[in-house]
Write a protein that holds these residues in place. Structure first.
Motif, mmCIF file in Angstrom:
data_model
loop_
_atom_site.group_PDB
_atom_site.id
_atom_site.type_symbol
_atom_site.label_atom_id
_atom_site.label_comp_id
_atom_site.label_asym_id
_atom_site.label_seq_id
_atom_site.Cartn_x
_atom_site.Cartn_y
_atom_site.Cartn_z
ATOM 1 N N ASP A 455 29.001 34.429 23.090
ATOM 2 C CA ASP A 455 28.829 34.695 21.991
ATOM 3 C C ASP A 455 29.761 35.747 21.248
ATOM 4 N N LYS A 456 30.330 36.705 21.936
ATOM 5 C CA LYS A 456 31.435 37.630 21.359
ATOM 6 C C LYS A 456 32.641 36.646 20.754
ATOM 7 N N ILE A 457 32.918 35.582 21.438
ATOM 8 C CA ILE A 457 34.109 34.756 20.977
ATOM 9 C C ILE A 457 33.817 34.144 19.592
ATOM 10 N N PHE A 458 32.751 33.452 19.622
ATOM 11 C CA PHE A 458 32.408 32.934 18.397
ATOM 12 C C PHE A 458 32.139 33.864 17.081
ATOM 13 N N LYS A 459 31.436 35.063 17.353
ATOM 14 C CA LYS A 459 31.181 35.937 16.316
ATOM 15 C C LYS A 459 32.728 36.548 15.914
ATOM 16 N N LYS A 460 33.793 36.884 16.920
ATOM 17 C CA LYS A 460 34.954 37.415 16.441
ATOM 18 C C LYS A 460 36.033 36.211 15.680
ATOM 19 N N ALA A 491 22.649 33.021 15.453
ATOM 20 C CA ALA A 491 23.466 32.163 14.856
ATOM 21 C C ALA A 491 23.118 31.416 13.481
ATOM 22 N N TRP A 492 21.792 30.736 13.854
ATOM 23 C CA TRP A 492 20.885 30.152 12.638
ATOM 24 C C TRP A 492 21.111 31.231 11.386
ATOM 25 N N SER A 493 20.572 32.526 11.758
ATOM 26 C CA SER A 493 20.322 33.518 10.854
ATOM 27 C C SER A 493 21.555 33.722 9.987
#
Length: 738
Positions: A455-460, A491-493
């Motif tokens: 999750d952290k990688i996608f967010k960053k 991710a959807w929101s």
């Protein structure tokens, strides 16, 4: 026969009943009114003291002639002898007997009593001490010597007997005799205190050579560090520096590997320091540090540091301090190379010293100790060695190429098929961004998503691309994110929030529709505003009640710590003015869950539509009619909820009562338009009941609880009571006829 059988030998063959203590019956106080004159406890105690009779003492006997004295002595001796026959083992009786004979000045008889007492137990050294004290007190010196000789011969390990014997001879001025007694004692090899007493005895008479000879015998008998240090201090006190140094050197040869060697080296170094031989002292300290294990050299290190601070230069002081701690850390990491906390402390020490080669060497040695098991809990401390290493190379050493190589090596070592560390990927990408190499950073983040997505990688990654304004890349990343984790509501929101911020309303609505159609969601409240979560429901209520969009935003900020991370489909439709869609969403939500909070939220939405000015754009109606229709819609929701709880979930009585209370509050809020009586007739009665508490061991008592009795249940209960009464009456008539 019965009395003989009931008798008890321990009670003198009396029965229990005969030995019972019969207390008088307490008198019954008829007049309980307080007396006019009150008596305090102090007065009672004072009166008892005054009425106490004087102690009866036997009369004093005066002996007037020798005949009466003889009779008195005979009677007293007979008492003592009878007492001795009964309690021969009691030493105090013998002592009293001997002291009485001594008081009668009959020393021969007293001596006889002491001898008889020693025959009972000669191992009691206190009897010998009192016997010898009797002889010395009455100035029978030879008799006392005889007693002491016998005592030390029978009990040579009792030091007190030797001390008393020597003290007597010394008080009599018999120095040669005292020395002879010391020699007899030393043949038994006593403890250190005995030898030191002998040495002090010789020094009191200025016999230094004799004392030196005794010291030699002492260190041979007790080859301890303390004994050698005392010997050396003795020579130092007498001004014999060469002899003192010789003592220390001999001690180091014999006790260099002893457990107490640290104390010996410290004393030797302090001796050289007093003699102004600083170089000798420094050599001794260094020799000791090289030969003594680090765990036993703490005090030695402290002394060495203090010595360098006093006599050394700045470089020597720093080397002493750092060297001391370096030895400690080397010892720790040698014992346990996987003790990463010790490596962290060691690295911090070298970084404070500032030697780049040493720092890099320690870092390389530390990261070479890879955890043996491929489990993340073993790698969590180890990975921070790499993190500290790259930060040192980038910030302190400012070696970009070496930093990049360390990042690459670290990413190769981590077993990504077992676990991953998103922090390393993100730090490597941020490092490349700081070097203005965006392509390399994207390559690193792409590899992270391919090898170990988190999750952290996608967010960053999305945050970086969004800051750069690459919307298409953000959409592709969100698609990858949702392909990897379709159940992730965040991710959807956030994807829908991105489309909404770009004024892509239809895209956002489509994303929400896809999200809520997912079979499994990890946090559905982010999309549905799950009513189980109280904060999310309060937000929906606040959004519906507020009159303006700014108030909507204010309440969201107050109720959510992370409001940027929560976007609900219902909020989206309300903010877009799609109230029919909002109703449809509530209906779809009720298909998934029939929770009480859902019904209440739905009803409040319908009731508050008029307050916010929600109305159909094609039909213009008066406020009164609009209120009435909203109230009817809200009542319809409450009726549906009540019907559900009554038929499908009759065990949820408390939720049903809460629903009726909310309905009653809504009716009262509408004023004249509301019908409070419509709800009051449906309100239940609260009953306080008790029930059993069951645990593993069985019933554990009762507990009180609140039960609710609804009107329809009351009618059923009354019918059951009437039926039971009719059945009982019928049975009674049948029994009477029989």
């Amino acid at each position: 026969m019965a009395s003989a059988r009931d008798s008890d030998p321990t009670l003198g063959y009396l029965t229990r009943k005969e030995t019972e203590v019969k207390l008088p019956r307490p008198t019954r106080v008829k007049n309980k009114t307080p007396a006019q004159i009150q008596i305090t406890a102090e007065q009672i105690l004072r009166e008892a003291r005054e009425r106490q009779e004087a102690e009866i003492r036997p009369p004093k006997q005066k002996i007037t002639d020798s005949t009466e004295l003889g009779d008195y002595r005979l009677r007293k001796r007979k008492e003592f002898e009878d007492l001795i026959r009964r309690v021969r083992w009691n030493k105090s009786v013998w002592v009293k007997y001997a002291k009485w004979e001594e008081s009668q000045k009959d020393f021969t008889r007293a001596r006889s009593v002491w001898e008889r007492a020693l025959e009972v137990d000669y191992r009691d050294h206190t009897m010998w001490l009192k016997y010898a004290d009797f002889e010395m007190k009455n100035k029978f010196v030879n008799h006392a010597r005889n007693v002491w000789d016998r005592a030390v011969m029978l009990l040579p390990r009792v030091d007190q007997l030797w001390y008393k014997y020597i003290h007597m001879e010394e008080m009599l001025g018999n120095v040669a005799g005292a020395r002879q007694i010391f020699e007899r004692w030393m043949s038994w090899q006593p403890d250190q205190q005995g030898w030191l007493s002998y040495i002090k005895f010789e020094l009191r008479y200025n016999e230094v050579e004799r004392a030196r000879e005794i010291f030699e015998r002492f260190v041979d008998c007790h080859p301890k560090v303390g004994a050698w240090i005392r010997y050396a201090k003795f020579e130092m006190k007498n001004g014999e520096i060469a002899r003192a140094r010789s003592c220390y050197e001999r001690a180091v040869e014999k006790l260099g590997d002893d457990e107490e060697a640290e104390e010996l080296f410290v004393a030797f170094a302090e001796f050289e320091e007093k003699c102004k031989e600083t170089e000798r002292a420094r050599c001794i300290y260094k020799y000791a540090l090289d030969h003594i294990p680090k765990g036993r050299a703490e005090e030695l290190y402290k002394k060495f540091v203090a010595f360098e601070k006093q006599y050394g230069d700045r470089e020597g002081i720093e080397d002493a301090i750092v060297g001391k701690r370096r030895f400690q850390y080397e010892d720790e990491v040698r014992k346990n190379p996987l003790n990463y906390d010790a490596w962290f402390d060691y690295i911090r020490l070298e970084e404070s010293a500032g030697n780049k080669e040493r720092i890099e060497d320690v870092y390389e040695r530390s990261i070479a100790n890879i955890p043996p098991a491929q489990e993340k809990r073993y790698w969590q401390r180890y990975i921070y060695l790499w993190i500290n290493y790259v930060l040192y190379e980038e910030l302190d050493a400012q070696d970009v190429d070496r930093t990049r190589n360390i990042y690459n090596l670290c990413l190769k070592i981590i077993p990504f098929d077992k676990f991953s560390f998103a922090k390393i990927w993100l730090m490597a990408a941020q490092f490349e961004i700081r070097q203005l190499d965006l392509d390399r950073a994207r390559l690193i983040l792409g590899s992270a998503i391919g090898k170990a997505p988190k999750d952290k990688i996608f967010k960053k990654y999305i945050e970086i691309e969004l800051q750069l304004g690459n919307i298409d890349r953000c959409r592709k990343l969100y698609q990858k994110y949702l392909e990897w984790s379709p159940e992730h509501c965040y991710a959807w929101s956030k994807f829908a929030e991105l489309e909404r911020s770009l004024a892509e309303t239809e895209r956002a609505r489509s994303i929400f529709e896809l999200a809520i159609d997912q079979p499994a969601l990890d946090m559905p409240e982010l999309l549905w505003k799950d009513p189980i979560v109280k904060l999310f429901l309060n937000l929906i209520e606040a959004v519906i009640i507020c009159h303006f969009k700014c108030l909507h935003q204010k309440i969201r900020r107050e109720l959510f710590i992370n409001s940027k991370e929560t976007l609900a489909y219902i909020d989206f439709e309300i903010s877009e003015g799609e109230y029919e869609r909002t109703r449809a969403l509530y209906e779809r939500l009720l298909n998934r869950t029939k929770h009480l909070k859902v019904w209440i939220s739905y009803a409040k939405f319908e009731a508050s539509a008029v307050e916010d000015g929600f109305q159909d754009s094609n039909v213009q109606e008066s406020d009164y009619e609009l209120k009435r229709k909203c109230l009817q819609r809200a009542r319809g929701v409450f009726e549906r909820a009540l019907s559900y709880f009554r038929t499908s979930a009759p065990e949820l009585k408390e939720e049903r009562a809460m629903l009726l209370e909310e309905w009653l509050n809504m009716e009262s809020s509408f004023g004249e338009l509301g019908d409070v009586d419509l709800v009051r007739v449906k309100l239940p009665k609260k009953l306080k009941k008790r029930r059993h508490i069951e645990n593993e061991d069985g019933p554990a008592g009762y507990e009180e609880y609140i039960d609710y009795l609804f009107p329809e249940e009351t009618q059923t209960t009354n019918l059951k009571i009437l039926e039971a009464a009719y059945k009982w009456k019928k049975q009674k008539i049948v029994s009477d006829e029989d």
